[in-house]
Design a protein around this motif. Structure first.
Motif, PDB file in Angstrom:
ATOM      1  N   UNK A 161       0.824  -1.202   0.000  1.00 30.09           N
ATOM      2  CA  UNK A 161       0.000   0.000   0.000  1.00 30.09           C
ATOM      3  C   UNK A 161       0.863   1.258   0.000  1.00 30.09           C
ATOM      4  N   UNK A 162       0.337   2.277  -0.627  1.00 30.22           N
ATOM      5  CA  UNK A 162       1.021   3.573  -0.688  1.00 30.22           C
ATOM      6  C   UNK A 162       0.075   4.627  -0.109  1.00 30.22           C
ATOM      7  N   UNK A 163       0.606   5.423   0.817  1.00 33.07           N
ATOM      8  CA  UNK A 163      -0.189   6.470   1.446  1.00 33.07           C
ATOM      9  C   UNK A 163       0.476   7.823   1.231  1.00 33.07           C
ATOM     10  N   UNK A 164      -0.330   8.787   0.813  1.00 30.85           N
ATOM     11  CA  UNK A 164       0.149  10.155   0.767  1.00 30.85           C
ATOM     12  C   UNK A 164      -0.190  10.848   2.070  1.00 30.85           C
ATOM     13  N   UNK A 165       0.642  11.792   2.462  1.00 29.45           N
ATOM     14  CA  UNK A 165       0.376  12.502   3.712  1.00 29.45           C
ATOM     15  C   UNK A 165       1.088  13.847   3.698  1.00 29.45           C
ATOM     16  N   UNK A 166       0.763  14.676   4.684  1.00 27.75           N
ATOM     17  CA  UNK A 166       1.391  15.991   4.780  1.00 27.75           C
ATOM     18  C   UNK A 166       2.813  15.902   5.334  1.00 27.75           C
ATOM     19  N   UNK A 167       3.030  14.957   6.254  1.00 23.46           N
ATOM     20  CA  UNK A 167       4.383  14.715   6.745  1.00 23.46           C
ATOM     21  C   UNK A 167       4.428  13.383   7.479  1.00 23.46           C
TER      22      UNK A 167
END
Length: 355
Positions: A161-167
């Motif tokens: 799985x790949x997750x985008x996030x702010x930091x």
């Protein structure tokens, strides 16, 4: 800090500057401002620094001190989603406390909080977390970090799985902050990179001591004590190191401090009081031990580590009021064989029994 301490303790002078170099043979410290200070005795208390999953990335933060906590708060105020990588005390606190922001929690272990707990204690805690935070942690290792236009940073996990996030918060442990002091100085180092100290907090170099997270204890410890890089231990070591330095200057004998007789740490996780005593996870005991458990769902979790009828460690979660009793039983090594499982019988007030 200088003015406050100066008023209270006139013999203290605070110099606010980083250290550029230690000249141990000359008994001198050189600051980044270029000033030099001589010393008769020196105690290094530079702590540890976060072991970041990747260095130099503005979207990967470590939390270790007040400054880094303030920086984290600034980022969190504007964040919609963050990823927390790690499974220790900082990670446990963050996933429970953070609100108003989606949290992705990546752990490499089979159970949460494995620095402090076994799988049983983790199972006791999870309902408290899922009741308020319905998303369970993503059980996988982190592998790759990339950037994109949609999110400032992405994290790819070993489960695919790949997750985008702010930091990303890298809560993956610490490493002793020894680098400013190694150049030109032949310190003996522990396997974990800390400055080796003897039972009087002395390093391998004369008149130089170390205390807290920067050091690695190298004396034969008590059977129910172990070093962990925790605030409570750092404070105890600093206090004891000061006593050792003063005693050496006065030529007075000094016994090893009582705080090194028994490992004891008290904290809070998921709003439960948590007390860890002795070999609470049977550290170093191999298979030669027994476990005794008492669990009341949502209220308390008690685990006792026994060896040959004697208590060597305990995990207490909740308001058990057993910490003082168990601390004494571990220290005096009383043979408890005849009590068997009655030791944790909730209908027996063992506090009064062993008082």
């Amino acid at each position: 800090a200088n003015s406050i301490l100066g008023k209270r303790y006139p013999n203290i002078k605070v110099i606010q500057s980083a250290v550029r170099q230690l000249k141990s043979k000359d008994h001198r410290i050189v600051t980044e401002a270029g000033q030099e200070y001589t010393f008769e005795k020196l105690c290094l208390c530079a702590g540890a620094k976060p072991k970041l999953i990747t260095e130099g990335n503005p979207y990967v933060l470590g939390i270790r001190d007040t400054d880094s906590a303030v920086e984290f708060q600034k980022h969190l105020a504007k964040a919609k989603r963050i990823t927390i990588v790690g499974n220790g005390g900082i990670a446990l606190e963050l996933v429970y406390k953070i609100e108003g922001c989606e949290v992705i929690w990546a752990v490499k272990d089979q159970a949460i909080g494995n620095t402090f707990f076994d799988a049983g204690a983790a199972e006791f805690l999870i309902p408290k977390l899922t009741a308020e935070k319905p998303e369970p942690p993503a059980a996988c290792k982190r592998t790759k970090y990339t950037s994109s236009e949609l999110w400032p940073v992405y994290v790819e996990l070993t489960n695919g799985k790949i997750y985008g996030c702010d930091f990303i918060v890298s809560a993956t442990g610490v490493t002793p902050n020894v680098q400013p002091f190694l150049d030109g100085n032949n310190f003996a180092l522990g396997e974990d990179g800390g400055l080796k100290v003897d039972r009087y907090m002395r390093t391998s170099l004369p008149n130089i001591y170390a205390a807290g997270d920067i050091c690695t204890t190298s004396w034969e410890p008590s059977p129910v004590w172990q070093q962990m890089r925790l605030w409570t231990q750092a404070r105890q070591m600093g206090w004891y190191a000061a006593k050792c330095m003063a005693a050496d200057s006065l030529g007075e004998p000094l016994d090893t401090d009582f705080s090194f007789e028994l490992f004891a740490h008290s904290t809070k996780f998921f709003n439960y009081k948590v007390v860890l005593l002795g070999k609470y996870n049977a550290q170093g005991l191999g298979l030669d031990h027994e476990l005794m458990l008492r669990c009341t769902k949502g209220q308390e979790y008690i685990k006792v580590v026994m060896q040959h009828g004697r208590m060597l460690g305990a995990v207490l979660i909740g308001e058990t009021d057993l910490e003082e009793t168990f601390e004494n039983l571990i220290l005096n090594q009383m043979d408890l064989s005849r009590y068997g499982e009655d030791l944790l019988d909730p209908n027996i007030d063992i506090e009064d029994y062993f008082d």
